[in-house]
Motif scaffolding. Structure first.
Motif, PDB file in Angstrom:
ATOM      1  N   GLU A 134       0.826  -1.205   0.000  1.00 41.88           N
ATOM      2  CA  GLU A 134       0.000   0.000   0.000  1.00 41.88           C
ATOM      3  C   GLU A 134       0.863   1.258   0.000  1.00 41.88           C
ATOM      4  O   GLU A 134       0.546   2.243  -0.683  1.00 41.88           O
ATOM      5  CB  GLU A 134      -0.940  -0.025   1.201  1.00 41.88           C
ATOM      6  CG  GLU A 134      -2.039  -1.076   1.072  1.00 41.88           C
ATOM      7  CD  GLU A 134      -2.879  -1.220   2.319  1.00 41.88           C
ATOM      8  OE1 GLU A 134      -2.424  -0.758   3.400  1.00 41.88           O
ATOM      9  OE2 GLU A 134      -3.979  -1.807   2.228  1.00 41.88           O
ATOM     10  N   MET A 137       2.359   1.625  -3.590  1.00 42.00           N
ATOM     11  CA  MET A 137       1.355   2.069  -4.550  1.00 42.00           C
ATOM     12  C   MET A 137       1.023   3.548  -4.345  1.00 42.00           C
ATOM     13  O   MET A 137       0.789   4.282  -5.318  1.00 42.00           O
ATOM     14  CB  MET A 137       0.090   1.221  -4.441  1.00 42.00           C
ATOM     15  CG  MET A 137       0.238  -0.197  -4.979  1.00 42.00           C
ATOM     16  SD  MET A 137       0.773  -0.269  -6.720  1.00 42.00           S
ATOM     17  CE  MET A 137      -0.599   0.559  -7.536  1.00 42.00           C
ATOM     18  N   LYS A 138       1.020   3.987  -3.105  1.00 34.22           N
ATOM     19  CA  LYS A 138       0.795   5.405  -2.818  1.00 34.22           C
ATOM     20  C   LYS A 138       1.913   6.257  -3.414  1.00 34.22           C
ATOM     21  O   LYS A 138       1.663   7.303  -4.036  1.00 34.22           O
ATOM     22  CB  LYS A 138       0.707   5.616  -1.304  1.00 34.22           C
ATOM     23  CG  LYS A 138       0.343   7.027  -0.862  1.00 34.22           C
ATOM     24  CD  LYS A 138       0.125   7.070   0.651  1.00 34.22           C
ATOM     25  CE  LYS A 138      -0.441   8.411   1.098  1.00 34.22           C
ATOM     26  NZ  LYS A 138       0.549   9.509   0.987  1.00 34.22           N
ATOM     27  N   TYR A 140       3.746   5.449  -5.936  1.00 35.78           N
ATOM     28  CA  TYR A 140       3.601   5.376  -7.393  1.00 35.78           C
ATOM     29  C   TYR A 140       2.536   6.363  -7.875  1.00 35.78           C
ATOM     30  O   TYR A 140       2.754   7.125  -8.831  1.00 35.78           O
ATOM     31  CB  TYR A 140       3.235   3.954  -7.802  1.00 35.78           C
ATOM     32  CG  TYR A 140       2.836   3.811  -9.256  1.00 35.78           C
ATOM     33  CD1 TYR A 140       3.778   3.975 -10.275  1.00 35.78           C
ATOM     34  CD2 TYR A 140       1.511   3.530  -9.599  1.00 35.78           C
ATOM     35  CE1 TYR A 140       3.414   3.840 -11.617  1.00 35.78           C
ATOM     36  CE2 TYR A 140       1.136   3.397 -10.931  1.00 35.78           C
ATOM     37  CZ  TYR A 140       2.091   3.554 -11.937  1.00 35.78           C
ATOM     38  OH  TYR A 140       1.720   3.438 -13.255  1.00 35.78           O
ATOM     39  N   ARG A 141       1.387   6.368  -7.218  1.00 32.69           N
ATOM     40  CA  ARG A 141       0.289   7.232  -7.638  1.00 32.69           C
ATOM     41  C   ARG A 141       0.605   8.706  -7.426  1.00 32.69           C
ATOM     42  O   ARG A 141       0.308   9.548  -8.276  1.00 32.69           O
ATOM     43  CB  ARG A 141      -0.995   6.871  -6.878  1.00 32.69           C
ATOM     44  CG  ARG A 141      -1.615   5.536  -7.274  1.00 32.69           C
ATOM     45  CD  ARG A 141      -3.010   5.385  -6.665  1.00 32.69           C
ATOM     46  NE  ARG A 141      -2.968   5.445  -5.203  1.00 32.69           N
ATOM     47  CZ  ARG A 141      -2.891   4.385  -4.415  1.00 32.69           C
ATOM     48  NH1 ARG A 141      -2.830   3.169  -4.944  1.00 32.69           N
ATOM     49  NH2 ARG A 141      -2.870   4.521  -3.106  1.00 32.69           N
ATOM     50  N   GLU A 142       1.219   9.021  -6.287  1.00 31.42           N
ATOM     51  CA  GLU A 142       1.407  10.422  -5.927  1.00 31.42           C
ATOM     52  C   GLU A 142       2.710  11.011  -6.461  1.00 31.42           C
ATOM     53  O   GLU A 142       2.766  12.205  -6.771  1.00 31.42           O
ATOM     54  CB  GLU A 142       1.349  10.577  -4.404  1.00 31.42           C
ATOM     55  CG  GLU A 142      -0.011  10.215  -3.810  1.00 31.42           C
ATOM     56  CD  GLU A 142      -0.059  10.394  -2.308  1.00 31.42           C
ATOM     57  OE1 GLU A 142       0.979  10.804  -1.720  1.00 31.42           O
ATOM     58  OE2 GLU A 142      -1.120  10.124  -1.710  1.00 31.42           O
ATOM     59  N   GLY A 217       4.066  -0.190 -12.053  1.00 33.20           N
ATOM     60  CA  GLY A 217       2.779   0.091 -11.425  1.00 33.20           C
ATOM     61  C   GLY A 217       1.892  -1.122 -11.283  1.00 33.20           C
ATOM     62  O   GLY A 217       0.715  -0.999 -10.951  1.00 33.20           O
TER      63      GLY A 217
END
Length: 337
Positions: A134, A137-138, A140-142, A217
């Motif tokens: 988690e 992934m955070k 990666y997204r941000e 991702g």
């Protein structure tokens, strides 16, 4: 291309290091404390530093950038937060070894894809892996941190016999019981489905994801497509040892409730569940991937090596006595009826 492995000498990472070292397009660095670097190929560059000492690691890695960084020894979010600080902006891909035990337990469907929910109330190890995923992934997204998540299931090599129920010192005591003609405990009725993956097969899939634009991702599990019951697994091991299997089936919940080591996580939260892994996503990203080591073939080499290597034969008298006690208690219960 240049890769950095954090760890690099474990069951999974040793096979990957050896495979990558034979690929001339890759230059491999390994950062660890140097405890088992003798298993690494000669052309691997080693950096001896404790990655948990962030300041020392940063200094040792100063000036180096990588196409792929792989962390094989990250178990808690704080370790991945450290990796982010060390490698953000310094790698085109960051690969994290998670775990297939993170998939939802109890399972709503034995057929597992990468879309199966992540939730394991029985095992802290798995929950920590989920938290690591988690966090990544955070990032990666941000922040565009280029992550790839890999979830192994039960992966084995030539140094340890893979089993469902064993003690704190590994699996040798179970093999020893077989050799001595004693009954061995198999959880449940032995008919649940499981997957064993040889580390050389795992390495094929993993290396195929390295530097792969389709892996950024994304999360992948890497397993064999061979499905075995636990009865088949234990029978195959006994056959390769050249002995009769004296199986003694015991409910997983009973086993968990009678021992002082963690079987709740490894059994109720993992091995007691039937699992069938769908590797379609991996095969789309790595079309050449195919697991070719059948369990009876791989375990034959494992057993031959364990029998020939005394230091791999770690006895566990406490576990042996526990097995005898469990079996005696159930035999007495039968007599009571």
């Amino acid at each position: 291309m240049r890769a950095l492995f954090i760890g690099g000498t474990g069951t999974i990472s040793t096979a990957i290091s050896q495979r990558l070292a034979n690929m001339p397009e890759w230059e491999l660095y390994v950062v660890n404390r140097g405890n088992r670097n003798n298993v690494l190929p000669a052309n691997v560059k080693t950096i001896s530093v404790d990655i948990n000492d962030e300041a020392a690691a940063s200094k040792a890695l100063e000036g180096l950038t990588f196409d792929t960084v792989c962390d094989f020894i990250g178990f808690e979010p704080s370790q991945l937060e450290r990796d982010y600080r060390l490698f953000n902006g310094k790698t085109k891909q960051f690969m994290f070894i998670s775990s297939a035990s993170a998939y939802q337990k109890p399972l709503s469907n034995y057929h597992i894809t990468e879309s199966t929910p992540l939730a394991n109330p029985y095992w802290l190890y798995s929950r920590n892996k989920i938290a690591c995923e988690e966090f990544l992934m955070k990032m990666y997204r941000e922040n565009g941190f280029p992550i790839t998540i890999v979830r192994p299931s039960h992966t084995y090599d030539e140094r340890s016999i893979p089993l469902g129920v064993h003690g704190k010192n590994g699996s040798w005591q179970v093999a020893k019981r077989m050799l001595e003609g004693k009954p061995v405990i198999i959880h449940g009725d032995g008919t649940s489905l499981w997957t064993m993956t040889h580390n050389s097969d795992f390495a094929k899939g993993f290396v195929g994801l390295m530097g792969n634009i389709h892996a950024i991702g994304e999360a992948f599990h890497i397993t064999s497509d061979e499905r075995l019951t636990w009865n088949q697994i234990y029978q195959t091991i006994a056959d390769k040892l050249g002995v009769e299997l004296k199986a003694y089936h015991v409910a997983s919940d009973f086993l968990k409730s009678t021992c002082d080591f963690d079987l709740e996580g490894s059994l109720i939260g993992d091995k007691a569940n039937s699992v069938v892994f769908d590797n379609s996503k991996l095969k789309r990203a790595v079309p050449e991937f195919c697991a070719t080591t059948r369990f009876d073939q791989g375990i034959a080499k494992t057993i031959a090596n364990v029998l020939a290597t005394p230091e791999l034969q770690k006895e566990d008298k406490e576990f042996d006595e526990w097995c005898d006690k469990v079996i005696a208690a159930l035999e007495n219960a039968k007599k009571a009826f």
